[in-house]
Design a protein around this motif. Structure first.
Motif, PDB file in Angstrom:
ATOM      1  N   ALA A   1      -7.033  -3.628  -7.995  1.00  0.00           N
ATOM      2  CA  ALA A   1      -6.157  -4.780  -7.757  1.00  0.00           C
ATOM      3  C   ALA A   1      -6.564  -5.397  -6.420  1.00  0.00           C
ATOM      4  O   ALA A   1      -6.634  -4.704  -5.407  1.00  0.00           O
ATOM      5  CB  ALA A   1      -4.697  -4.345  -7.719  1.00  0.00           C
ATOM      6  N   ILE A   2      -6.860  -6.702  -6.432  1.00  0.00           N
ATOM      7  CA  ILE A   2      -7.310  -7.395  -5.232  1.00  0.00           C
ATOM      8  C   ILE A   2      -6.367  -8.559  -4.979  1.00  0.00           C
ATOM      9  O   ILE A   2      -6.110  -9.362  -5.879  1.00  0.00           O
ATOM     10  CB  ILE A   2      -8.750  -7.916  -5.394  1.00  0.00           C
ATOM     11  CG1 ILE A   2      -9.690  -6.761  -5.725  1.00  0.00           C
ATOM     12  CG2 ILE A   2      -9.205  -8.645  -4.134  1.00  0.00           C
ATOM     13  CD1 ILE A   2     -11.068  -7.209  -6.158  1.00  0.00           C
ATOM     14  N   GLY A   3      -5.847  -8.653  -3.760  1.00  0.00           N
ATOM     15  CA  GLY A   3      -4.925  -9.730  -3.431  1.00  0.00           C
ATOM     16  C   GLY A   3      -4.864  -9.964  -1.941  1.00  0.00           C
ATOM     17  O   GLY A   3      -5.650  -9.411  -1.166  1.00  0.00           O
ATOM     18  N   VAL A   4      -3.926 -10.791  -1.537  1.00  0.00           N
ATOM     19  CA  VAL A   4      -3.722 -11.110  -0.126  1.00  0.00           C
ATOM     20  C   VAL A   4      -2.353 -10.604   0.283  1.00  0.00           C
ATOM     21  O   VAL A   4      -1.361 -10.822  -0.408  1.00  0.00           O
ATOM     22  CB  VAL A   4      -3.824 -12.633   0.112  1.00  0.00           C
ATOM     23  CG1 VAL A   4      -3.481 -12.969   1.547  1.00  0.00           C
ATOM     24  CG2 VAL A   4      -5.222 -13.130  -0.235  1.00  0.00           C
ATOM     25  N   GLN A   5      -2.314  -9.913   1.415  1.00  0.00           N
ATOM     26  CA  GLN A   5      -1.080  -9.373   1.975  1.00  0.00           C
ATOM     27  C   GLN A   5      -0.794 -10.096   3.273  1.00  0.00           C
ATOM     28  O   GLN A   5      -1.660 -10.185   4.139  1.00  0.00           O
ATOM     29  CB  GLN A   5      -1.228  -7.878   2.241  1.00  0.00           C
ATOM     30  CG  GLN A   5      -0.117  -7.305   3.089  1.00  0.00           C
ATOM     31  CD  GLN A   5      -0.390  -5.882   3.505  1.00  0.00           C
ATOM     32  OE1 GLN A   5      -1.061  -5.141   2.812  1.00  0.00           O
ATOM     33  NE2 GLN A   5       0.126  -5.503   4.649  1.00  0.00           N
ATOM     34  N   SER A   6       0.418 -10.624   3.404  1.00  0.00           N
ATOM     35  CA  SER A   6       0.872 -11.183   4.674  1.00  0.00           C
ATOM     36  C   SER A   6       1.908 -10.231   5.239  1.00  0.00           C
ATOM     37  O   SER A   6       2.757  -9.735   4.502  1.00  0.00           O
ATOM     38  CB  SER A   6       1.504 -12.561   4.478  1.00  0.00           C
ATOM     39  OG  SER A   6       0.552 -13.471   4.003  1.00  0.00           O
ATOM     40  N   GLN A   7       1.827  -9.966   6.534  1.00  0.00           N
ATOM     41  CA  GLN A   7       2.779  -9.029   7.115  1.00  0.00           C
ATOM     42  C   GLN A   7       3.235  -9.496   8.485  1.00  0.00           C
ATOM     43  O   GLN A   7       2.498 -10.178   9.193  1.00  0.00           O
ATOM     44  CB  GLN A   7       2.187  -7.628   7.219  1.00  0.00           C
ATOM     45  CG  GLN A   7       1.114  -7.470   8.276  1.00  0.00           C
ATOM     46  CD  GLN A   7       0.577  -6.055   8.343  1.00  0.00           C
ATOM     47  OE1 GLN A   7       0.446  -5.383   7.331  1.00  0.00           O
ATOM     48  NE2 GLN A   7       0.258  -5.599   9.534  1.00  0.00           N
ATOM     49  N   GLN A   8       4.454  -9.115   8.809  1.00  0.00           N
ATOM     50  CA  GLN A   8       5.000  -9.273  10.142  1.00  0.00           C
ATOM     51  C   GLN A   8       5.440  -7.886  10.549  1.00  0.00           C
ATOM     52  O   GLN A   8       6.311  -7.300   9.912  1.00  0.00           O
ATOM     53  CB  GLN A   8       6.181 -10.230  10.152  1.00  0.00           C
ATOM     54  CG  GLN A   8       5.805 -11.656   9.814  1.00  0.00           C
ATOM     55  CD  GLN A   8       7.014 -12.575   9.834  1.00  0.00           C
ATOM     56  OE1 GLN A   8       8.141 -12.142   9.614  1.00  0.00           O
ATOM     57  NE2 GLN A   8       6.780 -13.836  10.108  1.00  0.00           N
ATOM     58  N   SER A   9       4.802  -7.346  11.590  1.00  0.00           N
ATOM     59  CA  SER A   9       5.124  -5.976  11.972  1.00  0.00           C
ATOM     60  C   SER A   9       4.755  -5.728  13.430  1.00  0.00           C
ATOM     61  O   SER A   9       4.053  -6.512  14.065  1.00  0.00           O
ATOM     62  CB  SER A   9       4.390  -4.980  11.072  1.00  0.00           C
ATOM     63  OG  SER A   9       2.999  -5.183  11.166  1.00  0.00           O
ATOM     64  N   VAL A  10       5.249  -4.607  13.926  1.00  0.00           N
ATOM     65  CA  VAL A  10       4.946  -4.147  15.281  1.00  0.00           C
ATOM     66  C   VAL A  10       4.475  -2.706  15.161  1.00  0.00           C
ATOM     67  O   VAL A  10       5.118  -1.888  14.508  1.00  0.00           O
ATOM     68  CB  VAL A  10       6.192  -4.233  16.193  1.00  0.00           C
ATOM     69  CG1 VAL A  10       5.902  -3.650  17.550  1.00  0.00           C
ATOM     70  CG2 VAL A  10       6.682  -5.673  16.311  1.00  0.00           C
ATOM     71  N   VAL A  11       3.320  -2.399  15.767  1.00  0.00           N
ATOM     72  CA  VAL A  11       2.768  -1.054  15.749  1.00  0.00           C
ATOM     73  C   VAL A  11       2.577  -0.619  17.197  1.00  0.00           C
ATOM     74  O   VAL A  11       1.891  -1.289  17.965  1.00  0.00           O
ATOM     75  CB  VAL A  11       1.420  -1.008  14.983  1.00  0.00           C
ATOM     76  CG1 VAL A  11       0.811   0.378  15.061  1.00  0.00           C
ATOM     77  CG2 VAL A  11       1.616  -1.438  13.544  1.00  0.00           C
ATOM     78  N   ASP A  12       3.197   0.485  17.578  1.00  0.00           N
ATOM     79  CA  ASP A  12       3.122   0.998  18.951  1.00  0.00           C
ATOM     80  C   ASP A  12       3.463  -0.076  19.974  1.00  0.00           C
ATOM     81  O   ASP A  12       2.812  -0.219  21.007  1.00  0.00           O
ATOM     82  CB  ASP A  12       1.731   1.568  19.241  1.00  0.00           C
ATOM     83  CG  ASP A  12       1.427   2.807  18.423  1.00  0.00           C
ATOM     84  OD1 ASP A  12       2.377   3.549  18.100  1.00  0.00           O
ATOM     85  OD2 ASP A  12       0.244   3.033  18.110  1.00  0.00           O
ATOM     86  N   GLY A  13       4.486  -0.889  19.658  1.00  0.00           N
ATOM     87  CA  GLY A  13       4.946  -1.915  20.575  1.00  0.00           C
ATOM     88  C   GLY A  13       4.097  -3.179  20.608  1.00  0.00           C
ATOM     89  O   GLY A  13       4.366  -4.088  21.378  1.00  0.00           O
TER      90      GLY A  13
END
Length: 84
Positions: free
Chosen positions: A31-43
């Motif tokens: 499965a191939i697609g586009v992922q959009s994310q809003q996140s914070v990793v280690d601040g």
């Protein structure tokens, strides 16, 4: 993933609004697609858009997700930002 509910049917093709392409190969699928994310990793801000490639196999043991498929691998690549 930013987009939940990716699913595989018995037919290869597109899922959802066409942003996810699913290719069946017997007992496995990609499965191939586009992922959009809003996140914070280690601040730190980790927002972005990524090309997501998921590798799945038909699950005979019942421990997988969805329609009897098990996620066995995933690869994410950051997409370049589009210029105005």
């Amino acid at each position: 993933m930013g987009r939940t509910g990716w699913s595989l049917s018995d037919d290869a093709g597109h899922a959802g609004d066409g942003e996810v392409e699913v290719r069946r190969h017997g007992e496995s699928a990609v499965a191939i697609g586009v992922q959009s994310q809003q996140s914070v990793v280690d601040g730190r801000d980790a927002d972005g858009r990524f090309r997501a490639t998921q590798f799945l196999v038909k699950d005979r043991d019942g421990g997988g997700i969805g329609d009897g498929w098990r996620l066995v691998g995933i690869h994410l690549s950051a997409l370049a930002e589009q210029l105005p």
